[in-house]
Design a protein around this motif. Structure first.
Motif, mmCIF file in Angstrom:
data_model
loop_
_atom_site.group_PDB
_atom_site.id
_atom_site.type_symbol
_atom_site.label_atom_id
_atom_site.label_comp_id
_atom_site.label_asym_id
_atom_site.label_seq_id
_atom_site.Cartn_x
_atom_site.Cartn_y
_atom_site.Cartn_z
ATOM 1 N N TRP A 125 7.625 1.178 -14.735
ATOM 2 C CA TRP A 125 7.834 2.565 -14.314
ATOM 3 C C TRP A 125 6.524 3.288 -14.011
ATOM 4 O O TRP A 125 6.438 4.045 -13.041
ATOM 5 C CB TRP A 125 8.628 3.321 -15.381
ATOM 6 C CG TRP A 125 7.891 3.510 -16.674
ATOM 7 C CD1 TRP A 125 7.916 2.699 -17.761
ATOM 8 C CD2 TRP A 125 6.984 4.579 -17.001
ATOM 9 N NE1 TRP A 125 7.089 3.182 -18.759
ATOM 10 C CE2 TRP A 125 6.507 4.332 -18.320
ATOM 11 C CE3 TRP A 125 6.525 5.703 -16.321
ATOM 12 C CZ2 TRP A 125 5.604 5.172 -18.957
ATOM 13 C CZ3 TRP A 125 5.614 6.543 -16.955
ATOM 14 C CH2 TRP A 125 5.176 6.273 -18.263
ATOM 15 N N HIS A 126 5.505 3.069 -14.844
ATOM 16 C CA HIS A 126 4.263 3.819 -14.625
ATOM 17 C C HIS A 126 3.513 3.316 -13.387
ATOM 18 O O HIS A 126 2.785 4.081 -12.749
ATOM 19 C CB HIS A 126 3.354 3.751 -15.859
ATOM 20 C CG HIS A 126 2.990 2.373 -16.283
ATOM 21 N ND1 HIS A 126 3.819 1.581 -17.052
ATOM 22 C CD2 HIS A 126 1.886 1.628 -16.054
ATOM 23 C CE1 HIS A 126 3.237 0.427 -17.286
ATOM 24 N NE2 HIS A 126 2.068 0.420 -16.692
ATOM 25 N N ALA A 127 3.709 2.043 -13.013
ATOM 26 C CA ALA A 127 3.107 1.543 -11.779
ATOM 27 C C ALA A 127 3.815 2.135 -10.562
ATOM 28 O O ALA A 127 3.189 2.387 -9.529
ATOM 29 C CB ALA A 127 3.161 0.023 -11.741
ATOM 30 N N ARG A 128 5.122 2.354 -10.665
ATOM 31 C CA ARG A 128 5.843 3.020 -9.571
ATOM 32 C C ARG A 128 5.348 4.459 -9.412
ATOM 33 O O ARG A 128 5.190 4.959 -8.298
ATOM 34 C CB ARG A 128 7.349 2.975 -9.839
ATOM 35 C CG ARG A 128 7.919 1.569 -9.776
ATOM 36 C CD ARG A 128 9.371 1.492 -10.224
ATOM 37 N NE ARG A 128 9.789 0.104 -10.321
ATOM 38 C CZ ARG A 128 10.399 -0.572 -9.356
ATOM 39 N NH1 ARG A 128 10.696 0.031 -8.212
ATOM 40 N NH2 ARG A 128 10.735 -1.831 -9.524
ATOM 41 N N TRP A 129 5.145 5.114 -10.536
ATOM 42 C CA TRP A 129 4.587 6.481 -10.522
ATOM 43 C C TRP A 129 3.246 6.481 -9.798
ATOM 44 O O TRP A 129 3.008 7.288 -8.899
ATOM 45 C CB TRP A 129 4.456 6.929 -11.972
ATOM 46 C CG TRP A 129 3.883 8.295 -12.222
ATOM 47 C CD1 TRP A 129 2.952 8.975 -11.485
ATOM 48 C CD2 TRP A 129 4.208 9.145 -13.333
ATOM 49 N NE1 TRP A 129 2.668 10.166 -12.061
ATOM 50 C CE2 TRP A 129 3.417 10.315 -13.195
ATOM 51 C CE3 TRP A 129 5.049 9.027 -14.428
ATOM 52 C CZ2 TRP A 129 3.466 11.354 -14.130
ATOM 53 C CZ3 TRP A 129 5.101 10.073 -15.345
ATOM 54 C CH2 TRP A 129 4.335 11.209 -15.197
ATOM 55 N N ASP A 130 2.347 5.587 -10.177
ATOM 56 C CA ASP A 130 1.023 5.560 -9.576
ATOM 57 C C ASP A 130 1.067 5.087 -8.129
ATOM 58 O O ASP A 130 0.190 5.439 -7.330
ATOM 59 C CB ASP A 130 0.098 4.657 -10.397
ATOM 60 C CG ASP A 130 -1.362 5.044 -10.241
ATOM 61 O OD1 ASP A 130 -1.654 6.218 -9.953
ATOM 62 O OD2 ASP A 130 -2.222 4.161 -10.411
ATOM 63 N N THR A 131 2.080 4.304 -7.775
ATOM 64 C CA THR A 131 2.214 3.872 -6.384
ATOM 65 C C THR A 131 2.474 5.051 -5.458
ATOM 66 O O THR A 131 2.101 5.016 -4.276
ATOM 67 C CB THR A 131 3.335 2.828 -6.263
ATOM 68 O OG1 THR A 131 2.958 1.649 -7.004
ATOM 69 C CG2 THR A 131 3.589 2.434 -4.814
ATOM 70 N N ALA A 132 3.084 6.112 -5.984
ATOM 71 C CA ALA A 132 3.294 7.304 -5.151
ATOM 72 C C ALA A 132 1.969 7.838 -4.629
ATOM 73 O O ALA A 132 1.870 8.292 -3.482
ATOM 74 C CB ALA A 132 4.026 8.374 -5.959
ATOM 75 N N ARG A 133 0.915 7.797 -5.459
ATOM 76 C CA ARG A 133 -0.419 8.199 -5.003
ATOM 77 C C ARG A 133 -0.882 7.328 -3.842
ATOM 78 O O ARG A 133 -1.410 7.827 -2.840
ATOM 79 C CB ARG A 133 -1.405 8.088 -6.169
ATOM 80 C CG ARG A 133 -2.861 8.235 -5.779
ATOM 81 C CD ARG A 133 -3.771 8.002 -6.989
ATOM 82 N NE ARG A 133 -3.526 6.710 -7.616
ATOM 83 C CZ ARG A 133 -4.081 5.567 -7.224
ATOM 84 N NH1 ARG A 133 -4.920 5.558 -6.188
ATOM 85 N NH2 ARG A 133 -3.819 4.446 -7.861
ATOM 86 N N THR A 134 -0.656 6.024 -3.966
ATOM 87 C CA THR A 134 -1.031 5.102 -2.897
ATOM 88 C C THR A 134 -0.307 5.445 -1.605
ATOM 89 O O THR A 134 -0.910 5.462 -0.524
ATOM 90 C CB THR A 134 -0.690 3.663 -3.322
ATOM 91 O OG1 THR A 134 -1.515 3.296 -4.435
ATOM 92 C CG2 THR A 134 -0.905 2.679 -2.189
ATOM 93 N N LEU A 135 0.979 5.722 -1.700
ATOM 94 C CA LEU A 135 1.769 6.010 -0.495
ATOM 95 C C LEU A 135 1.302 7.293 0.177
ATOM 96 O O LEU A 135 1.218 7.363 1.410
ATOM 97 C CB LEU A 135 3.248 6.098 -0.856
ATOM 98 C CG LEU A 135 3.864 4.846 -1.485
ATOM 99 C CD1 LEU A 135 5.350 5.063 -1.751
ATOM 100 C CD2 LEU A 135 3.653 3.623 -0.596
ATOM 101 N N LEU A 136 0.999 8.313 -0.605
ATOM 102 C CA LEU A 136 0.508 9.562 -0.023
ATOM 103 C C LEU A 136 -0.849 9.349 0.639
ATOM 104 O O LEU A 136 -1.110 9.882 1.727
ATOM 105 C CB LEU A 136 0.414 10.639 -1.103
ATOM 106 C CG LEU A 136 1.760 11.118 -1.665
ATOM 107 C CD1 LEU A 136 1.547 12.001 -2.886
ATOM 108 C CD2 LEU A 136 2.572 11.862 -0.608
ATOM 109 N N ASN A 137 -1.721 8.570 0.011
ATOM 110 C CA ASN A 137 -3.005 8.254 0.634
ATOM 111 C C ASN A 137 -2.815 7.515 1.950
ATOM 112 O O ASN A 137 -3.523 7.769 2.938
ATOM 113 C CB ASN A 137 -3.859 7.410 -0.313
ATOM 114 C CG ASN A 137 -4.535 8.240 -1.391
ATOM 115 O OD1 ASN A 137 -4.717 9.442 -1.249
ATOM 116 N ND2 ASN A 137 -4.902 7.591 -2.488
ATOM 117 N N ARG A 138 -1.880 6.573 1.979
ATOM 118 C CA ARG A 138 -1.618 5.822 3.211
ATOM 119 C C ARG A 138 -1.104 6.737 4.313
ATOM 120 O O ARG A 138 -1.451 6.572 5.485
ATOM 121 C CB ARG A 138 -0.585 4.720 2.947
ATOM 122 C CG ARG A 138 -1.144 3.522 2.219
ATOM 123 C CD ARG A 138 -0.037 2.596 1.770
ATOM 124 N NE ARG A 138 0.770 2.079 2.872
ATOM 125 C CZ ARG A 138 0.432 1.050 3.643
ATOM 126 N NH1 ARG A 138 -0.728 0.433 3.450
ATOM 127 N NH2 ARG A 138 1.238 0.630 4.610
#
Length: 361
Positions: A125-138
């Motif tokens: 779950w916490h990796a999915r949370w942090d992946t949101a940051r990656t998606l916004l950066n992309r």
């Protein structure tokens, strides 16, 4: 693929993941010359030396380097020992496969710095949370990975980079740009990354927010989130909050769909975008508070600077003698998937010539 060197800076407090990393190093050593710069304590260092004998070049960080950021000490030590022209720098949780390693090698034929795209696997779950940051950066430009490809001769000519900053990845990118280097940032060159455990995830929240102090526009946005939410709640104006959440999810979804991202980023990771924005809004203020107290805690000390502006790096010369006349840096994205047989010619690629004080995406 040409023979490349792979630099892995390491500092462990325990060996819980030693077997998994050793298996990766065994696979990797058949494809690259691996240099592990190990800042672990004496007992762990000795155990690593026994396990990795014959697989990697295993060394201590150079004693003459006194950087506040230990990762930069490890990277610089490794680049001193590297012999290949093409070098991969990677954190200890990064896991290349043969295709992505070869792609970085090919892109370094045309670029001085290659910036792949990390993705977490597995995805708690916490990796999915942090992946949101990656998606916004992309969606807004490019993410900041835990790995780079760099041309060793260029790194030597620019004299390395400042190791007394917290956001060492941004510092490396800006230093390459300040010295006229070419950065390739293929959005579809996916490199797997192991997620941290939940306790480490929580410990990184304020430290990651502190990175925004080097990017004023991002910091301004982060600091505006809490006042905006509070104003809506006080006025009982819930519609703007809903609209903001939808916009955040939509932006993250755009990043997820970019360059075939749906094959590595599950659909539900975009739904965490409003949560991440709210988290950054809280941690942004905590980061400012840390700055007022002398910096953010890191490895037993406080680091005040997140990263240097490009203009300051140019003025200081990046710690080396003048490199002579070079063309301005160009950022190019090789293809939609990033995995191309040969990097494109400059005239056929998307090229951007950044301004001296332009913050990277």
């Amino acid at each position: 693929m040409t023979r490349i060197d792979y630099v892995l800076p390491l500092r462990w407090d325990d060996d819980a993941d030693l077997d998994e990393l050793t298996a990766y190093l065994r696979w990797l050593s058949r494809r690259a010359r691996v240099i592990v710069v190990d800042g672990s304590d004496a007992a762990l260092f000795a155990r690593h030396a026994r396990r990795w004998r014959g697989l990697v070049t295993h060394v201590r960080p150079a004693r003459d380097l006194r950087f506040a950021n230990g990762k930069v000490t490890g990277v610089t030590t490794g680049l001193r020992l590297a012999r290949a022209e093409h070098v991969v720098i990677a954190d200890d949780d990064v896991r290349y496969d043969a295709a992505s390693l070869a792609a970085v090698d090919r892109l370094l034929c045309r670029a001085d710095l290659v910036r792949p795209q990390n993705h977490f696997s597995p995805l708690p779950w916490h990796a999915r949370w942090d992946t949101a940051r990656t998606l916004l950066n992309r969606a807004l430009g490019a993410d900041y990975p835990g790995t780079f490809g760099i041309r060793r001769p260029f790194f030597e000519r620019m004299g390395g980079y400042d190791g007394d900053v917290l956001f060492e990845n941004l510092e490396l990118i800006r230093t390459v740009r300040a010295h006229g280097g070419v950065e390739a940032r293929p959005p579809g060159l996916y490199v797997r990354r192991l997620p941290p455990d939940a306790s480490r995830f929580w410990s990184q929240r304020v430290r990651q927010a502190y990175d925004d102090l080097a990017q004023p526009a991002r910091l301004a946005f982060s600091l505006s989130v809490l006042p905006a939410v509070a104003a809506c709640l006080l006025r009982r104006a819930y519609a703007p909050l809903g609209v903001g959440a939808v916009l955040a999810v939509g932006l993250a979804e755009a990043g997820r769909r970019r360059a075939g991202g749906r094959r590595v980023f599950p659909w539900d990771t975009a739904l965490f975008a409003p949560v991440w924005v709210l988290e950054r809004g809280v941690c942004g203020w905590l980061a400012v508070g840390a700055a007022l107290r002398g910096g953010v805690p890191y490895a037993g000390r406080r680091l005040r600077r997140a990263a240097n502006p490009v203009r300051r790096i140019r003025r200081q010369g990046g710690g080396s003698a003048s490199l002579g006349a070079r063309k301005p840096s160009a950022l190019w994205e090789p293809s939609q998937n990033g995995l191309v047989d040969e990097p494109p010619h400059r005239h056929s690629a998307t090229v951007e010539r950044p301004r001296s004080m332009r913050s990277p995406s």
